[in-house]
Write a protein that holds these residues in place. Structure first.
Motif, PDB file in Angstrom:
ATOM      1  N   THR A  52     -18.560 -13.635 -14.261  1.00  0.00           N
ATOM      2  CA  THR A  52     -19.979 -13.580 -13.816  1.00  0.00           C
ATOM      3  C   THR A  52     -20.699 -13.030 -14.893  1.00  0.00           C
ATOM      4  OG1 THR A  52     -19.791 -12.050 -12.401  1.00  0.00           O
ATOM      5  CG2 THR A  52     -19.805 -14.250 -11.460  1.00  0.00           C
ATOM      6  N   TYR A  53     -19.907 -11.968 -15.615  1.00  0.00           N
ATOM      7  CA  TYR A  53     -20.596 -11.032 -16.561  1.00  0.00           C
ATOM      8  C   TYR A  53     -21.194 -11.537 -17.692  1.00  0.00           C
ATOM      9  CZ  TYR A  53     -20.601  -6.361 -18.941  1.00  0.00           C
ATOM     10  OH  TYR A  53     -20.966  -5.256 -19.336  1.00  0.00           O
ATOM     11  N   GLY A  54     -22.433 -11.221 -17.967  1.00  0.00           N
ATOM     12  CA  GLY A  54     -23.283 -11.892 -18.939  1.00  0.00           C
ATOM     13  C   GLY A  54     -24.370 -12.969 -18.551  1.00  0.00           C
ATOM     14  N   GLY A  55     -23.945 -13.522 -17.183  1.00  0.00           N
ATOM     15  CA  GLY A  55     -24.803 -14.352 -16.801  1.00  0.00           C
ATOM     16  C   GLY A  55     -24.472 -15.845 -16.906  1.00  0.00           C
ATOM     17  N   PRO A  56     -25.393 -16.894 -16.532  1.00  0.00           N
ATOM     18  CA  PRO A  56     -24.987 -18.209 -16.618  1.00  0.00           C
ATOM     19  C   PRO A  56     -24.772 -18.788 -17.656  1.00  0.00           C
ATOM     20  CG  PRO A  56     -26.869 -17.844 -14.902  1.00  0.00           C
ATOM     21  CD  PRO A  56     -26.564 -16.470 -15.551  1.00  0.00           C
ATOM     22  N   ALA A  57     -25.683 -18.287 -18.711  1.00  0.00           N
ATOM     23  CA  ALA A  57     -25.566 -18.821 -20.385  1.00  0.00           C
ATOM     24  C   ALA A  57     -23.969 -18.558 -20.990  1.00  0.00           C
ATOM     25  CB  ALA A  57     -26.584 -18.208 -21.176  1.00  0.00           C
ATOM     26  N   VAL A  58     -23.431 -17.206 -20.374  1.00  0.00           N
ATOM     27  CA  VAL A  58     -22.228 -16.672 -20.924  1.00  0.00           C
ATOM     28  C   VAL A  58     -21.100 -17.408 -20.145  1.00  0.00           C
ATOM     29  CG1 VAL A  58     -20.760 -14.881 -21.534  1.00  0.00           C
ATOM     30  CG2 VAL A  58     -23.298 -14.922 -21.892  1.00  0.00           C
ATOM     31  N   GLN A  59     -21.366 -17.675 -19.143  1.00  0.00           N
ATOM     32  CA  GLN A  59     -20.091 -18.104 -17.990  1.00  0.00           C
ATOM     33  C   GLN A  59     -19.292 -19.353 -18.577  1.00  0.00           C
ATOM     34  OE1 GLN A  59     -20.613 -21.134 -15.555  1.00  0.00           O
ATOM     35  NE2 GLN A  59     -18.363 -20.851 -15.473  1.00  0.00           N
ATOM     36  N   PRO A  60     -19.898 -20.359 -19.093  1.00  0.00           N
ATOM     37  CA  PRO A  60     -18.836 -21.413 -19.559  1.00  0.00           C
ATOM     38  C   PRO A  60     -17.931 -20.894 -20.577  1.00  0.00           C
ATOM     39  CG  PRO A  60     -21.213 -22.298 -19.340  1.00  0.00           C
ATOM     40  CD  PRO A  60     -21.243 -20.754 -19.128  1.00  0.00           C
ATOM     41  N   LEU A  61     -18.451 -19.954 -21.433  1.00  0.00           N
ATOM     42  CA  LEU A  61     -17.451 -19.735 -22.600  1.00  0.00           C
ATOM     43  C   LEU A  61     -16.421 -18.699 -22.019  1.00  0.00           C
ATOM     44  CD1 LEU A  61     -20.526 -18.385 -24.836  1.00  0.00           C
ATOM     45  CD2 LEU A  61     -18.977 -20.553 -25.229  1.00  0.00           C
ATOM     46  N   THR A  62     -16.831 -17.910 -20.951  1.00  0.00           N
ATOM     47  CA  THR A  62     -15.782 -16.930 -20.348  1.00  0.00           C
ATOM     48  C   THR A  62     -14.826 -18.028 -19.547  1.00  0.00           C
ATOM     49  OG1 THR A  62     -17.665 -15.269 -20.200  1.00  0.00           O
ATOM     50  CG2 THR A  62     -15.470 -15.055 -18.838  1.00  0.00           C
ATOM     51  N   THR A  63     -15.186 -18.859 -18.831  1.00  0.00           N
ATOM     52  CA  THR A  63     -14.322 -19.715 -18.173  1.00  0.00           C
ATOM     53  C   THR A  63     -13.377 -20.556 -19.002  1.00  0.00           C
ATOM     54  OG1 THR A  63     -15.897 -19.715 -16.179  1.00  0.00           O
ATOM     55  CG2 THR A  63     -14.264 -21.581 -16.081  1.00  0.00           C
ATOM     56  N   ALA A 323     -22.893 -14.076 -33.879  1.00  0.00           N
ATOM     57  CA  ALA A 323     -23.348 -12.649 -33.532  1.00  0.00           C
ATOM     58  C   ALA A 323     -24.180 -12.886 -32.131  1.00  0.00           C
ATOM     59  CB  ALA A 323     -24.316 -12.137 -34.614  1.00  0.00           C
ATOM     60  N   GLY A 324     -24.666 -11.566 -31.786  1.00  0.00           N
ATOM     61  CA  GLY A 324     -25.310 -11.389 -30.572  1.00  0.00           C
ATOM     62  C   GLY A 324     -24.547 -11.481 -29.321  1.00  0.00           C
ATOM     63  N   GLN A 325     -23.339 -11.168 -29.119  1.00  0.00           N
ATOM     64  CA  GLN A 325     -22.602 -11.422 -28.267  1.00  0.00           C
ATOM     65  C   GLN A 325     -22.208 -10.168 -27.139  1.00  0.00           C
ATOM     66  OE1 GLN A 325     -18.810 -13.686 -29.518  1.00  0.00           O
ATOM     67  NE2 GLN A 325     -19.616 -13.446 -31.462  1.00  0.00           N
ATOM     68  N   GLY A 326     -23.240  -9.441 -27.343  1.00  0.00           N
ATOM     69  CA  GLY A 326     -23.428  -8.390 -26.217  1.00  0.00           C
ATOM     70  C   GLY A 326     -22.348  -7.465 -25.724  1.00  0.00           C
ATOM     71  N   GLY A 327     -21.873  -7.659 -24.598  1.00  0.00           N
ATOM     72  CA  GLY A 327     -20.877  -6.866 -24.219  1.00  0.00           C
ATOM     73  C   GLY A 327     -19.731  -7.858 -23.634  1.00  0.00           C
ATOM     74  N   PHE A 328     -19.927  -9.130 -24.157  1.00  0.00           N
ATOM     75  CA  PHE A 328     -18.888 -10.317 -23.521  1.00  0.00           C
ATOM     76  C   PHE A 328     -18.376 -10.876 -24.662  1.00  0.00           C
ATOM     77  CE2 PHE A 328     -23.618 -11.402 -23.336  1.00  0.00           C
ATOM     78  CZ  PHE A 328     -23.467 -12.379 -24.357  1.00  0.00           C
ATOM     79  N   GLY A 329     -18.135 -10.295 -26.095  1.00  0.00           N
ATOM     80  CA  GLY A 329     -17.599 -11.132 -27.033  1.00  0.00           C
ATOM     81  C   GLY A 329     -16.168 -11.125 -27.069  1.00  0.00           C
ATOM     82  N   ILE A 330     -15.450 -10.064 -26.277  1.00  0.00           N
ATOM     83  CA  ILE A 330     -14.153 -10.170 -26.091  1.00  0.00           C
ATOM     84  C   ILE A 330     -13.566 -11.161 -25.141  1.00  0.00           C
ATOM     85  CG2 ILE A 330     -12.050  -8.821 -25.591  1.00  0.00           C
ATOM     86  CD1 ILE A 330     -13.737  -6.354 -26.683  1.00  0.00           C
ATOM     87  N   GLN A 331     -14.274 -11.298 -24.076  1.00  0.00           N
ATOM     88  CA  GLN A 331     -13.926 -12.309 -23.030  1.00  0.00           C
ATOM     89  C   GLN A 331     -14.050 -13.620 -23.366  1.00  0.00           C
ATOM     90  OE1 GLN A 331     -16.001 -10.816 -19.277  1.00  0.00           O
ATOM     91  NE2 GLN A 331     -17.424 -12.505 -19.698  1.00  0.00           N
ATOM     92  N   THR A 332     -15.001 -13.931 -24.400  1.00  0.00           N
ATOM     93  CA  THR A 332     -15.403 -15.271 -24.826  1.00  0.00           C
ATOM     94  C   THR A 332     -14.704 -15.638 -26.023  1.00  0.00           C
ATOM     95  OG1 THR A 332     -17.385 -14.577 -25.689  1.00  0.00           O
ATOM     96  CG2 THR A 332     -17.610 -15.187 -23.622  1.00  0.00           C
TER      97      THR A 332
END
Length: 367
Positions: A52-63, A323-332
């Motif tokens: 859930t970190y980063g919100g719905p736009a990031v979730q598919p990349l994390t999952t 770029a622009g990967q906020g705090g979720f660049g590692i998990q994605t």
């Protein structure tokens, strides 16, 4: 003059992961301005994978990245980059809207279960009555992942240049002539994986900036002798005022979830943010006293809509944003690197990310 097919600016997780996917099919040079790669955002992560970190736009990349991090190819890394953690989202009276929004945003996508938070965190103060468990959360071995990508990059023929700040760039023919560490390099494609410096790199290249903003995040390491156990979940405030997670016996990492605007720099913690972190921690649990052992800060860089930016610049196709990967660049990182490499190579997305539409991450949305 050195010649390359692709030059990547930035040797953190973004540049290293994308470079590892591109090398072998092209001659790739990775430019890192510091004397060690990953010095800034990558080296200062609180190191978790949370869907859930980063919100719905990031979730598919994390999952999509989860299985790749949990069971990487043996020739990439032996064993998993992930270890058990869990997340407990907590709140007080008045935070029901935030809880319900979390549950609604990720319904059918991420396993989330409302529960009494006191069952998972002994010593949580009585007014913290709201809880949502996210059992899939894991810790990430960030250093191991970053080094694995750099090893793969070098093994496939990629060249890493440390202490090589980009100082000049000009279009020449169908590519670029760039200057770094006093040397000229000719390349066909320039990849901007420069994190907090992404807009500065764009300006240097004559490309319109996107508005990627560096925001300072403060982290403190606390010594907490009364911490009840060291396998507690990552505890996140539903209103984004703090989060903390154990980091060994009687120690935890804590942040006030600050996002202070900053110029690109070697970020340092400010005393006020450290004091806020400790105060918010003491509001949440009765484990005092706690003492600050270490403190640091890093820059998390966001595009205006807080979604990552992957793709060729519409006005300059030989310039690629990563770029622009906020705090979720590692998990994605695994999913992002697959998508970036496919976009650069004009290839179909590999199976691991085939269900993800890259269009929402395109820089064209800002032009």
């Amino acid at each position: 003059m050195t010649r390359a097919d692709i030059v990547i600016v930035g040797g953190g997780m973004a540049g290293a992961s994308l470079g590892a996917e591109l090398a072998g099919d092209a001659r790739v040079i990775l430019l890192e301005m510091e004397e060690s790669a990953g010095y800034h955002a990558t080296g200062r992560s609180v190191a978790f994978w949370e869907e859930t970190y980063g919100g719905p736009a990031v979730q598919p990349l994390t999952t999509a990245s989860g299985p790749l991090l949990a069971a990487p190819d043996p020739d990439f890394h032996e064993g998993s980059f992930l270890s058990p953690r869990r997340t407990l989202h907590v709140g007080r009276a008045g935070d029901e809207g935030a809880r319900d929004a979390l549950l609604a945003q990720f319904a059918g996508k991420v396993e989330l279960s409302p529960l009494d938070p006191h069952a998972l965190v002994p010593g949580l103060r009585p007014d913290w009555t709201l809880g949502v468990l996210e059992p899939s959360c894991r810790d990430i071995d960030v250093a191991a992942l970053h080094q694995a990508y750099l090893r793969r990059f070098r093994r496939r023929g990629g060249e890493v240049r440390l202490g090589a700040r980009l100082t000049g760039a000009a279009r020449e023919g169908d590519g670029w002539r760039i200057e770094a560490a006093g040397e000229a390099i000719r390349c066909g494609l320039l990849v901007n994986a420069a994190g907090a410096w992404a807009d500065e790199v764009a300006r240097l290249c004559g490309v319109a900036p996107i508005g990627i903003a560096p925001l300072r995040r403060t982290v403190v390491q606390l010594h907490v002798p009364a911490m009840p156990q060291d396998d507690l979940p990552l505890v996140m405030d539903l209103r984004s005022r703090f989060y903390f997670k154990p980091e060994g016996r009687q120690r935890l990492w804590l942040t006030p979830h600050d996002e202070a605007p900053s110029v690109p720099c070697d970020a340092a913690p400010e005393d006020l943010a450290v004091a806020q972190a400790v105060a918010r921690f003491e509001e949440a649990v009765d484990w005092g006293p706690a003492s600050v052992e270490h403190k640091w800060a890093g820059l998390r860089s966001f595009a205006p809509d807080r979604a990552p930016v992957y793709g060729h610049d519409p006005g300059e196709p030989a310039f690629f944003w990563f770029a622009g990967q906020g705090g979720f660049g590692i998990q994605t990182a695994p999913a992002a690197a697959f998508i970036g490499a496919a976009l650069i190579g004009g290839a179909a997305l590999p199976p691991a990310v085939a269900e993800i539409d890259p269009a929402p991450y395109s820089p064209a949305r800002f032009r």
